[in-house]
Design a protein around this motif. Structure first.
Motif, PDB file in Angstrom:
ATOM      1  N   VAL A   9      40.004  47.972  36.780  1.00  0.00           N
ATOM      2  CA  VAL A   9      39.309  46.841  37.382  1.00  0.00           C
ATOM      3  C   VAL A   9      38.384  46.208  36.361  1.00  0.00           C
ATOM      4  O   VAL A   9      37.558  46.869  35.756  1.00  0.00           O
ATOM      5  CB  VAL A   9      38.495  47.288  38.619  1.00  0.00           C
ATOM      6  CG1 VAL A   9      37.741  46.108  39.218  1.00  0.00           C
ATOM      7  CG2 VAL A   9      39.421  47.903  39.656  1.00  0.00           C
ATOM      8  N   ASN A  10      38.556  44.902  36.166  1.00  0.00           N
ATOM      9  CA  ASN A  10      37.693  44.165  35.262  1.00  0.00           C
ATOM     10  C   ASN A  10      37.369  42.806  35.874  1.00  0.00           C
ATOM     11  O   ASN A  10      37.831  42.470  36.975  1.00  0.00           O
ATOM     12  CB  ASN A  10      38.347  43.999  33.881  1.00  0.00           C
ATOM     13  CG  ASN A  10      39.754  43.426  33.992  1.00  0.00           C
ATOM     14  OD1 ASN A  10      40.021  42.546  34.823  1.00  0.00           O
ATOM     15  ND2 ASN A  10      40.663  43.904  33.154  1.00  0.00           N
ATOM     16  N   ASP A  11      36.569  42.009  35.174  1.00  0.00           N
ATOM     17  CA  ASP A  11      36.151  40.707  35.710  1.00  0.00           C
ATOM     18  C   ASP A  11      37.342  39.800  35.986  1.00  0.00           C
ATOM     19  O   ASP A  11      37.354  39.054  36.972  1.00  0.00           O
ATOM     20  CB  ASP A  11      35.196  40.015  34.733  1.00  0.00           C
ATOM     21  CG  ASP A  11      33.826  40.687  34.696  1.00  0.00           C
ATOM     22  OD1 ASP A  11      33.516  41.419  35.661  1.00  0.00           O
ATOM     23  OD2 ASP A  11      33.087  40.492  33.717  1.00  0.00           O
ATOM     24  N   SER A  12      38.345  39.859  35.125  1.00  0.00           N
ATOM     25  CA  SER A  12      39.516  39.006  35.305  1.00  0.00           C
ATOM     26  C   SER A  12      40.241  39.333  36.602  1.00  0.00           C
ATOM     27  O   SER A  12      40.624  38.440  37.362  1.00  0.00           O
ATOM     28  CB  SER A  12      40.472  39.170  34.114  1.00  0.00           C
ATOM     29  OG  SER A  12      41.669  38.433  34.321  1.00  0.00           O
ATOM     30  N   ARG A  13      40.434  40.625  36.877  1.00  0.00           N
ATOM     31  CA  ARG A  13      41.143  41.026  38.100  1.00  0.00           C
ATOM     32  C   ARG A  13      40.319  40.683  39.335  1.00  0.00           C
ATOM     33  O   ARG A  13      40.839  40.218  40.341  1.00  0.00           O
ATOM     34  CB  ARG A  13      41.435  42.514  38.057  1.00  0.00           C
ATOM     35  CG  ARG A  13      42.101  43.023  39.329  1.00  0.00           C
ATOM     36  CD  ARG A  13      42.864  44.285  39.072  1.00  0.00           C
ATOM     37  NE  ARG A  13      43.941  44.055  38.126  1.00  0.00           N
ATOM     38  CZ  ARG A  13      44.535  45.036  37.447  1.00  0.00           C
ATOM     39  NH1 ARG A  13      44.129  46.266  37.613  1.00  0.00           N
ATOM     40  NH2 ARG A  13      45.513  44.776  36.620  1.00  0.00           N
ATOM     41  N   ILE A  14      39.012  40.909  39.266  1.00  0.00           N
ATOM     42  CA  ILE A  14      38.140  40.571  40.390  1.00  0.00           C
ATOM     43  C   ILE A  14      38.169  39.071  40.647  1.00  0.00           C
ATOM     44  O   ILE A  14      38.222  38.622  41.800  1.00  0.00           O
ATOM     45  CB  ILE A  14      36.701  41.052  40.106  1.00  0.00           C
ATOM     46  CG1 ILE A  14      36.646  42.582  40.174  1.00  0.00           C
ATOM     47  CG2 ILE A  14      35.722  40.435  41.108  1.00  0.00           C
ATOM     48  CD1 ILE A  14      35.309  43.167  39.807  1.00  0.00           C
ATOM     49  N   ASP A  15      38.152  38.277  39.575  1.00  0.00           N
ATOM     50  CA  ASP A  15      38.209  36.823  39.732  1.00  0.00           C
ATOM     51  C   ASP A  15      39.509  36.386  40.411  1.00  0.00           C
ATOM     52  O   ASP A  15      39.515  35.474  41.244  1.00  0.00           O
ATOM     53  CB  ASP A  15      38.082  36.134  38.369  1.00  0.00           C
ATOM     54  CG  ASP A  15      36.672  36.213  37.793  1.00  0.00           C
ATOM     55  OD1 ASP A  15      35.742  36.491  38.576  1.00  0.00           O
ATOM     56  OD2 ASP A  15      36.509  36.005  36.582  1.00  0.00           O
ATOM     57  N   LYS A  16      40.608  37.043  40.060  1.00  0.00           N
ATOM     58  CA  LYS A  16      41.896  36.685  40.671  1.00  0.00           C
ATOM     59  C   LYS A  16      41.907  37.020  42.158  1.00  0.00           C
ATOM     60  O   LYS A  16      42.405  36.246  42.984  1.00  0.00           O
ATOM     61  CB  LYS A  16      43.028  37.417  39.948  1.00  0.00           C
ATOM     62  CG  LYS A  16      43.310  36.894  38.545  1.00  0.00           C
ATOM     63  CD  LYS A  16      44.444  37.669  37.895  1.00  0.00           C
ATOM     64  CE  LYS A  16      44.722  37.153  36.486  1.00  0.00           C
ATOM     65  NZ  LYS A  16      45.812  37.931  35.815  1.00  0.00           N
ATOM     66  N   ILE A  17      41.371  38.185  42.505  1.00  0.00           N
ATOM     67  CA  ILE A  17      41.309  38.577  43.913  1.00  0.00           C
ATOM     68  C   ILE A  17      40.416  37.616  44.684  1.00  0.00           C
ATOM     69  O   ILE A  17      40.759  37.153  45.778  1.00  0.00           O
ATOM     70  CB  ILE A  17      40.787  40.021  44.047  1.00  0.00           C
ATOM     71  CG1 ILE A  17      41.787  41.009  43.432  1.00  0.00           C
ATOM     72  CG2 ILE A  17      40.542  40.381  45.520  1.00  0.00           C
ATOM     73  CD1 ILE A  17      41.286  42.444  43.397  1.00  0.00           C
ATOM     74  N   TYR A  18      39.266  37.299  44.081  1.00  0.00           N
ATOM     75  CA  TYR A  18      38.347  36.384  44.764  1.00  0.00           C
ATOM     76  C   TYR A  18      38.971  35.011  44.950  1.00  0.00           C
ATOM     77  O   TYR A  18      38.811  34.362  46.000  1.00  0.00           O
ATOM     78  CB  TYR A  18      37.038  36.242  43.990  1.00  0.00           C
ATOM     79  CG  TYR A  18      36.090  35.265  44.664  1.00  0.00           C
ATOM     80  CD1 TYR A  18      35.377  35.642  45.792  1.00  0.00           C
ATOM     81  CD2 TYR A  18      35.964  33.955  44.196  1.00  0.00           C
ATOM     82  CE1 TYR A  18      34.544  34.747  46.445  1.00  0.00           C
ATOM     83  CE2 TYR A  18      35.137  33.050  44.841  1.00  0.00           C
ATOM     84  CZ  TYR A  18      34.428  33.451  45.964  1.00  0.00           C
ATOM     85  OH  TYR A  18      33.611  32.556  46.611  1.00  0.00           O
ATOM     86  N   GLN A  19      39.707  34.549  43.950  1.00  0.00           N
ATOM     87  CA  GLN A  19      40.331  33.227  44.039  1.00  0.00           C
ATOM     88  C   GLN A  19      41.318  33.172  45.194  1.00  0.00           C
ATOM     89  O   GLN A  19      41.398  32.158  45.910  1.00  0.00           O
ATOM     90  CB  GLN A  19      41.037  32.888  42.726  1.00  0.00           C
ATOM     91  CG  GLN A  19      41.467  31.416  42.617  1.00  0.00           C
ATOM     92  CD  GLN A  19      40.285  30.477  42.681  1.00  0.00           C
ATOM     93  OE1 GLN A  19      39.330  30.610  41.910  1.00  0.00           O
ATOM     94  NE2 GLN A  19      40.308  29.533  43.612  1.00  0.00           N
ATOM     95  N   LYS A  20      42.074  34.254  45.391  1.00  0.00           N
ATOM     96  CA  LYS A  20      43.013  34.298  46.509  1.00  0.00           C
ATOM     97  C   LYS A  20      42.277  34.244  47.845  1.00  0.00           C
ATOM     98  O   LYS A  20      42.696  33.564  48.778  1.00  0.00           O
ATOM     99  CB  LYS A  20      43.870  35.564  46.429  1.00  0.00           C
ATOM    100  CG  LYS A  20      44.847  35.575  45.266  1.00  0.00           C
ATOM    101  CD  LYS A  20      45.677  36.851  45.260  1.00  0.00           C
ATOM    102  CE  LYS A  20      46.658  36.853  44.095  1.00  0.00           C
ATOM    103  NZ  LYS A  20      47.474  38.105  44.063  1.00  0.00           N
TER     104      LYS A  20
END
Length: 235
Positions: A9-20
């Motif tokens: 888990v990193n900022d990029s993955r969290i950002d993708k989840i949040y965007q969805k």
């Protein structure tokens, strides 16, 4: 999120989840900048893990949705060794995820989910709506991918359960009332029918809450996205 997967888990993955989450809430409910808190599960250490061994495969064979097994269950009774095995299995999944993603629905494949079960094995789920696409050949092909990658992580004859599953839907009306996800400070998002898939996490029973209009859809997408994170294992 399970703390065993912190390296994934990193900022990029969290950002993708949040965007969805944000895209869905904005499209369906007209809500933008939806507040979301990402946190690690707090009660992982309280989950009593069963002793690992051949008996696990025998138990799973009696469960609905079971197709077949491959590999050999390790015999592990020491609590610390169980945690080490969970971490090793996580590394295995990380090693084969790119290859297995080619078998996911978005790529025309039959695999709807894969990950680690707290009982000590890796699971692969096939779309139960298309059983005609599943045979010994495709199962052996997928297991070979998993086994080859796990050998590089020091695991031979990695235990894998193949079972039927389904693609989660975002239509809240298709969710039984008892499966509406419940969120609170300590539990995060839980799905009662999928608790076995969440390694190191436990549910506290079926719970319901009074929800304001439009909130059910947001809760459903949050729960489904959480489910996808675990079921698809680092997708």
């Amino acid at each position: 999120m399970g703390s065993a997967y912190k390296e994934e888990v990193n900022d990029s993955r969290i950002d993708k989840i949040y965007q969805k989450i944000e895209d869905y809430c904005e499209q369906q409910e007209g809500i933008d900048e939806i507040p979301v808190v990402f946190m690690w599960a707090h009660d992982e250490e309280n989950l009593p893990l069963p002793d690992y061994g051949p008996q696990i495969f025998n138990e799973v064979k009696n469960e609905s949705g079971f197709i077949t097994t491959r590999g050999t269950m390790p015999v592990i009774t020491d609590a610390n060794k169980k945690v080490e095995w969970e971490e090793t299995a996580g590394n295995c999944i990380h090693s084969f995820r790119d290859e297995l993603d080619h078998y996911m629905p978005e790529n025309g494949g039959p695999v709807v989910g894969y990950g680690y079960d707290y009982r000590g094995y890796i699971f692969v789920e096939f779309d139960k709506k298309s059983p005609e696409n599943i045979n010994e050949s495709i199962i052996d092909e997928i297991y070979q991918i998993i086994d080859n990658n796990c050998k590089q992580e020091g695991v031979s004859e990695v235990p894998v359960i193949f079972e039927w599953g389904e693609v989660p839907t975002l239509d809240e009306e298709l969710l039984p009332a008892e499966e509406i996800p419940y969120v609170n400070e300590s539990d995060g998002v839980n799905f009662s029918s999928n608790e076995k898939k969440i390694a190191g996490n436990k549910t506290t029973g079926n719970k319901t809450t009074n929800q304001m209009p439009g909130f059910t859809s947001m809760m459903a997408v949050l729960g489904l996205l959480s489910l996808l994170v675990f079921k698809r294992s680092y997708k």
